[in-house]
Structure formats: structure tokens, C-alpha cells
Design a protein around this motif. Structure first.
Motif, PDB file in Angstrom:
ATOM      1  N   ARG A 132     -90.266 -12.726  54.863  1.00 20.19           N
ATOM      2  CA  ARG A 132     -88.980 -13.175  55.427  1.00 20.19           C
ATOM      3  C   ARG A 132     -87.877 -12.144  55.229  1.00 20.19           C
ATOM      4  O   ARG A 132     -86.928 -12.101  56.013  1.00 20.19           O
ATOM      5  N   VAL A 133     -87.975 -11.323  54.171  1.00 18.18           N
ATOM      6  CA  VAL A 133     -86.963 -10.283  53.966  1.00 18.18           C
ATOM      7  C   VAL A 133     -87.454  -8.919  54.448  1.00 18.18           C
ATOM      8  O   VAL A 133     -86.881  -7.877  54.109  1.00 18.18           O
ATOM      9  N   GLY A 134     -88.517  -8.926  55.251  1.00 22.15           N
ATOM     10  CA  GLY A 134     -88.977  -7.702  55.901  1.00 22.15           C
ATOM     11  C   GLY A 134     -89.733  -6.739  55.016  1.00 22.15           C
ATOM     12  O   GLY A 134     -89.745  -5.528  55.283  1.00 22.15           O
ATOM     13  N   SER A 147     -86.787   1.647  47.652  1.00 17.90           N
ATOM     14  CA  SER A 147     -85.390   2.071  47.757  1.00 17.90           C
ATOM     15  C   SER A 147     -84.491   1.006  47.151  1.00 17.90           C
ATOM     16  O   SER A 147     -84.923  -0.128  46.882  1.00 17.90           O
ATOM     17  N   GLY A 148     -83.212   1.341  46.966  1.00 15.50           N
ATOM     18  CA  GLY A 148     -82.264   0.371  46.436  1.00 15.50           C
ATOM     19  C   GLY A 148     -82.160  -0.866  47.309  1.00 15.50           C
ATOM     20  O   GLY A 148     -82.148  -2.001  46.817  1.00 15.50           O
ATOM     21  N   GLY A 149     -82.110  -0.657  48.625  1.00 15.61           N
ATOM     22  CA  GLY A 149     -82.021  -1.787  49.541  1.00 15.61           C
ATOM     23  C   GLY A 149     -83.256  -2.662  49.470  1.00 15.61           C
ATOM     24  O   GLY A 149     -83.174  -3.895  49.513  1.00 15.61           O
ATOM     25  N   GLU A 150     -84.428  -2.028  49.352  1.00 21.10           N
ATOM     26  CA  GLU A 150     -85.669  -2.795  49.243  1.00 21.10           C
ATOM     27  C   GLU A 150     -85.711  -3.578  47.932  1.00 21.10           C
ATOM     28  O   GLU A 150     -86.141  -4.739  47.901  1.00 21.10           O
ATOM     29  N   GLN A 151     -85.269  -2.959  46.848  1.00 19.97           N
ATOM     30  CA  GLN A 151     -85.259  -3.657  45.567  1.00 19.97           C
ATOM     31  C   GLN A 151     -84.340  -4.889  45.617  1.00 19.97           C
ATOM     32  O   GLN A 151     -84.686  -5.950  45.091  1.00 19.97           O
ATOM     33  N   ILE A 167     -76.884 -20.786  44.363  1.00 20.70           N
ATOM     34  CA  ILE A 167     -77.125 -19.364  44.088  1.00 20.70           C
ATOM     35  C   ILE A 167     -75.812 -18.717  43.704  1.00 20.70           C
ATOM     36  O   ILE A 167     -74.802 -18.854  44.395  1.00 20.70           O
ATOM     37  N   PHE A 168     -75.818 -18.009  42.587  1.00 22.38           N
ATOM     38  CA  PHE A 168     -74.700 -17.173  42.179  1.00 22.38           C
ATOM     39  C   PHE A 168     -75.066 -15.729  42.501  1.00 22.38           C
ATOM     40  O   PHE A 168     -76.108 -15.239  42.054  1.00 22.38           O
ATOM     41  N   ALA A 169     -74.228 -15.053  43.269  1.00 20.66           N
ATOM     42  CA  ALA A 169     -74.478 -13.659  43.637  1.00 20.66           C
ATOM     43  C   ALA A 169     -73.270 -12.826  43.228  1.00 20.66           C
ATOM     44  O   ALA A 169     -72.170 -13.030  43.746  1.00 20.66           O
ATOM     45  N   ASP A 170     -73.476 -11.920  42.277  1.00 22.62           N
ATOM     46  CA  ASP A 170     -72.385 -11.109  41.727  1.00 22.62           C
ATOM     47  C   ASP A 170     -72.465  -9.697  42.281  1.00 22.62           C
ATOM     48  O   ASP A 170     -73.304  -8.901  41.858  1.00 22.62           O
ATOM     49  N   GLU A 171     -71.631  -9.408  43.278  1.00 21.10           N
ATOM     50  CA  GLU A 171     -71.601  -8.100  43.947  1.00 21.10           C
ATOM     51  C   GLU A 171     -73.009  -7.657  44.365  1.00 21.10           C
ATOM     52  O   GLU A 171     -73.456  -6.547  44.031  1.00 21.10           O
ATOM     53  N   PRO A 172     -73.747  -8.490  45.102  1.00 19.47           N
ATOM     54  CA  PRO A 172     -75.151  -8.167  45.407  1.00 19.47           C
ATOM     55  C   PRO A 172     -75.334  -6.939  46.282  1.00 19.47           C
ATOM     56  O   PRO A 172     -76.437  -6.400  46.348  1.00 19.47           O
ATOM     57  N   THR A 173     -74.265  -6.492  46.959  1.00 22.08           N
ATOM     58  CA  THR A 173     -74.381  -5.298  47.804  1.00 22.08           C
ATOM     59  C   THR A 173     -73.658  -4.099  47.189  1.00 22.08           C
ATOM     60  O   THR A 173     -73.555  -3.051  47.817  1.00 22.08           O
ATOM     61  N   GLY A 174     -73.177  -4.244  45.954  1.00 17.13           N
ATOM     62  CA  GLY A 174     -72.334  -3.212  45.353  1.00 17.13           C
ATOM     63  C   GLY A 174     -73.019  -1.889  45.119  1.00 17.13           C
ATOM     64  O   GLY A 174     -72.360  -0.845  45.087  1.00 17.13           O
ATOM     65  N   ASN A 175     -74.355  -1.878  44.941  1.00 13.13           N
ATOM     66  CA  ASN A 175     -75.078  -0.634  44.675  1.00 13.13           C
ATOM     67  C   ASN A 175     -75.750  -0.069  45.922  1.00 13.13           C
ATOM     68  O   ASN A 175     -76.555   0.867  45.808  1.00 13.13           O
ATOM     69  N   LEU A 176     -75.413  -0.611  47.087  1.00 19.20           N
ATOM     70  CA  LEU A 176     -76.121  -0.228  48.304  1.00 19.20           C
ATOM     71  C   LEU A 176     -75.227   0.569  49.248  1.00 19.20           C
ATOM     72  O   LEU A 176     -74.018   0.404  49.253  1.00 19.20           O
ATOM     73  N   ARG A 183     -77.357  -5.298  55.796  1.00 17.41           N
ATOM     74  CA  ARG A 183     -78.650  -5.969  55.978  1.00 17.41           C
ATOM     75  C   ARG A 183     -78.866  -7.034  54.906  1.00 17.41           C
ATOM     76  O   ARG A 183     -79.258  -8.171  55.208  1.00 17.41           O
ATOM     77  N   VAL A 184     -78.605  -6.688  53.647  1.00 19.43           N
ATOM     78  CA  VAL A 184     -78.793  -7.646  52.551  1.00 19.43           C
ATOM     79  C   VAL A 184     -77.813  -8.811  52.694  1.00 19.43           C
ATOM     80  O   VAL A 184     -78.180  -9.978  52.494  1.00 19.43           O
ATOM     81  N   ALA A 185     -76.561  -8.505  53.064  1.00 21.40           N
ATOM     82  CA  ALA A 185     -75.564  -9.565  53.228  1.00 21.40           C
ATOM     83  C   ALA A 185     -75.974 -10.540  54.328  1.00 21.40           C
ATOM     84  O   ALA A 185     -75.861 -11.762  54.172  1.00 21.40           O
ATOM     85  N   SER A 186     -76.458 -10.000  55.444  1.00 18.04           N
ATOM     86  CA  SER A 186     -76.889 -10.869  56.537  1.00 18.04           C
ATOM     87  C   SER A 186     -78.044 -11.760  56.099  1.00 18.04           C
ATOM     88  O   SER A 186     -78.081 -12.958  56.419  1.00 18.04           O
TER      89      SER A 186
END
Length: 227
Positions: A132-134, A147-151, A167-176, A183-186
Motif C-alpha cells: 500500500r505504501v509502494g 532511502s530516507g523516503g523509503e524508510q 496516530i501521533f506524527a511528530d514532524e514525519p516529513t522533517g528529514n525528507l 509523497r509521505v504526507a499524501s
């Protein structure tokens, strides 16, 4: 007014922590409610208390005063083991750092919480979520081979696989980088919409915050505005 079905309610919550210079007020009289299935963004400058709010809300840190109710349960009435039992299978966390187990493949990382919960066919469920996450072609890759995005997509699959209610998400795209962040946000918003999980998202990205149902802006440990 809060509803008994609300997965998260914070009432007049304050958090004061010790420091070499004396006590530091991190959170000051916060009132925050998250309804079932609602996506709430926490925004504000660094140091405004966003990550601390998540720690208190998830029962990882105890507030100095006020009350936190998770799925209707007052966390002050539970010890550490009780809070862990309450979270298990109902609460997932996604962080800026991916926190994958380096000795496990992507498939094994996603299956781990399912196996702890004794979910039948955990490995098959993990494979389905990675698809589902490709990442169906990366099942047996270890974190250092991704890769970071894959991780982060593996971390997202691991968070969603147990079918949590919150779900608690703390800056989930901050390292990308920008492309992977989008992509991760979507995926985060699309998949929580599909599963019906409530989402509390810490972000500095105003564009990402606009995708939430509501934004709560923090300033100096207080709610500055909510919309």
C-alpha cells in the motif's frame, strides 16, 4: 464540549521541567480535544511545546497538572504498564527519525508490532501494508539499504498496520527532501482517511497543516489559536 467517544482530551494541562537555571514551563494550561477520525495539525515556532504536547498526550510524559484522557481513560490513574497496555494496538507514533530496527528487514519491521499483539498472519499483513505504501519490491531490504523516503514509508506502514484509532506524527516529513515529503504526507493523509484513524500531526509546514481538518497553533506553551 468533549464527547465520551473522543480519543483524546487534554484539560488545563501544564508541564514544568527542571533545568540548571530552574523550573521551565513547557506547557501552560492547554485545552485540546481530538474527535474520532479527526486530523489535527499542531503548528507553531520551535520551542512552543508541540512535541511535548504529543509526549504528554500519548502518556510518555506525565503532566505537572491538568488531566489527559485517552479513549476516556484518565492517564493519571494508570501506571506506566497500564498506559502501555492502553496504547497497545490503539495508538501509533511516527517520528522525524524513522526508528526502524536495523537488524530487521522492512517486512519484519512492519510485522513486529503485529506479532507482539499476536495478530494472525502478521507477515502477510506486513506485506500488504508495504504494498500500500509502494514498497512491495523492498520487502527484504534492511533499513540501511533503503532511502530516507523509503524508510519513512516503512515506518508509516508499521504505524498503520495494527489499525490504530489514533496516530501521533511528530514532524514525519522533517528529514525528507521536498519530493519525498510530499509523497509521505499524501500517504499519511490518504491512509488515515481510509482507515478512519484520528491524526495529531506536528509540522512546521503550513501547506501540510492546511490538509488537516483543523490546526491548533501553539505559542510559548499555550494555545494561541485554533481553527
Amino acid at each position: 464540549m468533549s464527547n465520551p467517544a473522543d480519543p483524546l482530551v487534554l484539560e488545563d494541562v501544564s508541564l514544568t521541567l527542571p533545568s540548571a537555571a530552574g523550573p521551565v514551563e513547557i506547557l501552560r494550561g492547554l485545552d485540546v480535544r481530538v474527535a474520532a477520525g479527526e486530523r489535527v495539525a499542531l503548528v507553531g515556532p520551535s520551542g512552543s511545546g508541540k512535541s511535548s504536547l504529543i509526549s504528554v498526550a500519548a502518556g510518555l510524559e506525565q503532566p505537572s497538572s491538568g488531566r489527559v484522557r485517552l479513549f476516556g481513560q484518565d492517564l493519571a490513574q494508570l501506571d506506566e504498564d497500564g498506559r502501555a497496555r492502553l496504547r497497545r494496538g490503539r495508538v501509533s507514533l511516527v517520528f522525524q527519525a524513522f526508528h526502524l530496527l536495523p537488524s530487521m528487514t522492512a517486512e519484519e519491521n512492519v510485522a513486529a508490532p503485529l506479532e507482539i499483539a499476536r495478530t494472525p498472519n502478521a507477515m502477510a499483513a506486513a506485506r500488504a501494508w508495504l504494498d500500500r505504501v509502494g514498497l512491495s519490491s523492498r520487502l527484504r531490504h534492511y533499513p540501511h539499504q533503503l532511502s530516507g523516503g523509503e524508510q519513512q514509508r516503512v515506518a508509516l506502514a508499521r504505524a498503520l498496520a495494527p489499525a490504530p484509532q489514533l496516530i501521533f506524527a511528530d514532524e514525519p516529513t522533517g528529514n525528507l527532501d521536498a519530493a519525498n515529503a510530499r509523497r509521505v504526507a499524501s500517504m499519511l493523509f490518504d491512509l488515515t482517511a481510509q482507515t478512519g484513524a484520528a491524526l495529531v500531526l506536528v509540522t512546521h509546514d503550513e501547506g501540510l497543516a492546511e490538509r488537516a481538518d483543523r490546526a491548533v497553533r501553539l505559542s510559548d506553551g499555550r494555545v494561541a489559536a485554533a481553527a
